[in-house]
Design an enzyme around this catalytic site. Sequence first.
Site, PDB file in Angstrom:
ATOM      1  N   SER A  18       1.118  -1.481  -0.019  1.00 15.59           N
ATOM      2  CA  SER A  18       0.092   0.368   0.058  1.00 15.59           C
ATOM      3  C   SER A  18       0.986   1.324   0.108  1.00 15.59           C
ATOM      4  O   SER A  18       2.170   0.837  -0.205  1.00 15.59           O
ATOM      5  CB  SER A  18      -1.174   0.045   1.155  1.00 15.59           C
ATOM      6  OG  SER A  18       0.447   0.054   2.737  1.00 15.59           O
ATOM      7  N   SER A  21       3.953   2.285   2.586  1.00 12.03           N
ATOM      8  CA  SER A  21       4.746   0.744   2.975  1.00 12.03           C
ATOM      9  C   SER A  21       6.080   0.859   2.907  1.00 12.03           C
ATOM     10  O   SER A  21       6.650   0.219   3.077  1.00 12.03           O
ATOM     11  CB  SER A  21       3.653  -0.559   2.456  1.00 12.03           C
ATOM     12  OG  SER A  21       4.209  -0.517   1.112  1.00 12.03           O
ATOM     13  N   GLY A  22       6.862   1.213   2.404  1.00 12.26           N
ATOM     14  CA  GLY A  22       8.281   1.483   1.591  1.00 12.26           C
ATOM     15  C   GLY A  22       9.015   0.793   0.881  1.00 12.26           C
ATOM     16  O   GLY A  22       9.600   0.475   0.719  1.00 12.26           O
ATOM     17  N   ASP A  89      10.260   2.455 -11.001  1.00 14.18           N
ATOM     18  CA  ASP A  89       9.369   2.286  -9.424  1.00 14.18           C
ATOM     19  C   ASP A  89       7.650   3.110 -10.037  1.00 14.18           C
ATOM     20  O   ASP A  89       7.591   3.207 -11.309  1.00 14.18           O
ATOM     21  CB  ASP A  89      10.348   4.054  -9.206  1.00 14.18           C
ATOM     22  CG  ASP A  89       9.343   3.874  -7.668  1.00 14.18           C
ATOM     23  OD1 ASP A  89       8.604   2.928  -6.829  1.00 14.18           O
ATOM     24  OD2 ASP A  89       9.671   5.163  -7.173  1.00 14.18           O
ATOM     25  N   GLU A  90       7.021   2.850  -8.963  1.00 12.19           N
ATOM     26  CA  GLU A  90       6.185   2.999  -9.613  1.00 12.19           C
ATOM     27  C   GLU A  90       4.776   2.707 -11.183  1.00 12.19           C
ATOM     28  O   GLU A  90       4.285   2.978 -12.075  1.00 12.19           O
ATOM     29  CB  GLU A  90       5.097   4.630  -9.875  1.00 12.19           C
ATOM     30  CG  GLU A  90       5.752   5.477  -8.512  1.00 12.19           C
ATOM     31  CD  GLU A  90       4.649   5.662  -7.383  1.00 12.19           C
ATOM     32  OE1 GLU A  90       3.867   5.380  -7.227  1.00 12.19           O
ATOM     33  OE2 GLU A  90       5.300   5.985  -6.469  1.00 12.19           O
ATOM     34  N   GLN A  92       2.250   0.994 -11.096  1.00 10.64           N
ATOM     35  CA  GLN A  92       1.422   0.649 -11.917  1.00 10.64           C
ATOM     36  C   GLN A  92       0.908   1.885 -12.390  1.00 10.64           C
ATOM     37  O   GLN A  92      -0.285   1.276 -13.136  1.00 10.64           O
ATOM     38  CB  GLN A  92       0.864   0.663 -10.565  1.00 10.64           C
ATOM     39  CG  GLN A  92       0.107   1.864  -9.837  1.00 10.64           C
ATOM     40  CD  GLN A  92       1.790   2.512  -8.784  1.00 10.64           C
ATOM     41  OE1 GLN A  92       2.776   2.045  -7.991  1.00 10.64           O
ATOM     42  NE2 GLN A  92       2.188   3.734  -8.506  1.00 10.64           N
ATOM     43  N   CYS A 178      -5.535  -1.231   8.314  1.00  9.10           N
ATOM     44  CA  CYS A 178      -6.080  -2.860   7.805  1.00  9.10           C
ATOM     45  C   CYS A 178      -6.866  -2.951   7.607  1.00  9.10           C
ATOM     46  O   CYS A 178      -7.363  -2.232   7.088  1.00  9.10           O
ATOM     47  CB  CYS A 178      -5.718  -3.281   9.303  1.00  9.10           C
ATOM     48  SG  CYS A 178      -7.375  -2.921  10.333  1.00  9.10           S
TER      49      CYS A 178
HETATM   50 ZN    ZN Z   1      -6.939  -0.893  11.648  1.00 10.22          ZN
END
Ligand code: ZN
Length: 195
Positions: A18, A21-22, A89-90, A92, A178
């Site tokens: 996501s 997220s690093g 990178d990127e 998507q 989450c």
């Molecule tokens: Zn949560």
Amino acid sequence: MFIEPKNNKGWIEVVCGSMFSGKTEELIRRVKRAKIANLNVRIFKPKMETRYDKVKVVSHDSNFIDSFPVDQSSEILRWVDDIDVVGIDEAQFFDAELPTICDKLANKGKRIIIAGLDMDYLAKPFGVMPQLMAKAEYVTKVHAICMQCGDVAQYSYRFTKSGGQVQLGESDQYEPRCRSCYIKGMASQQAGKRR
Ligand code: ZN
């Protein structure tokens, strides 16, 4: 942690997750290690990704490395003759030809490291990422921390509904969540509340 295999055959790695997220940090980490190993590296990114800087691949913590912005994935083929390790990178945001291009380069013995968002803000698989993940020898999912409960996050939750799939932004528009906090948020958006 990902340890590089020792061979001269090509392969494909995908680092996905996501927002926050690093992913880019992990791409940069791997590319830096390849540089230390005296390999020729080059990072590409789509030209539309101009969040901070036109030339540098910049992560959220301002770790950076020079990159080549390209309009189309086929352009990558022109700039990699002397390159051992190709970073993307990127991913998507790239066009549908990228998986074929990556295969071609890996078949020639190059190592390809791809970073990208695996899902968009609606939790739909993003662009060419599913194809790239299927073709890759190694897939690493990195995770952010849920801003609501502190659990492990895999969704990029967006506060605004307008703007379409491609909306580049920072923490004022997105936050990692989450599964349960993401679902809660989407349900209250449906009900017309902000969160
Ligand atoms: Zn949560």
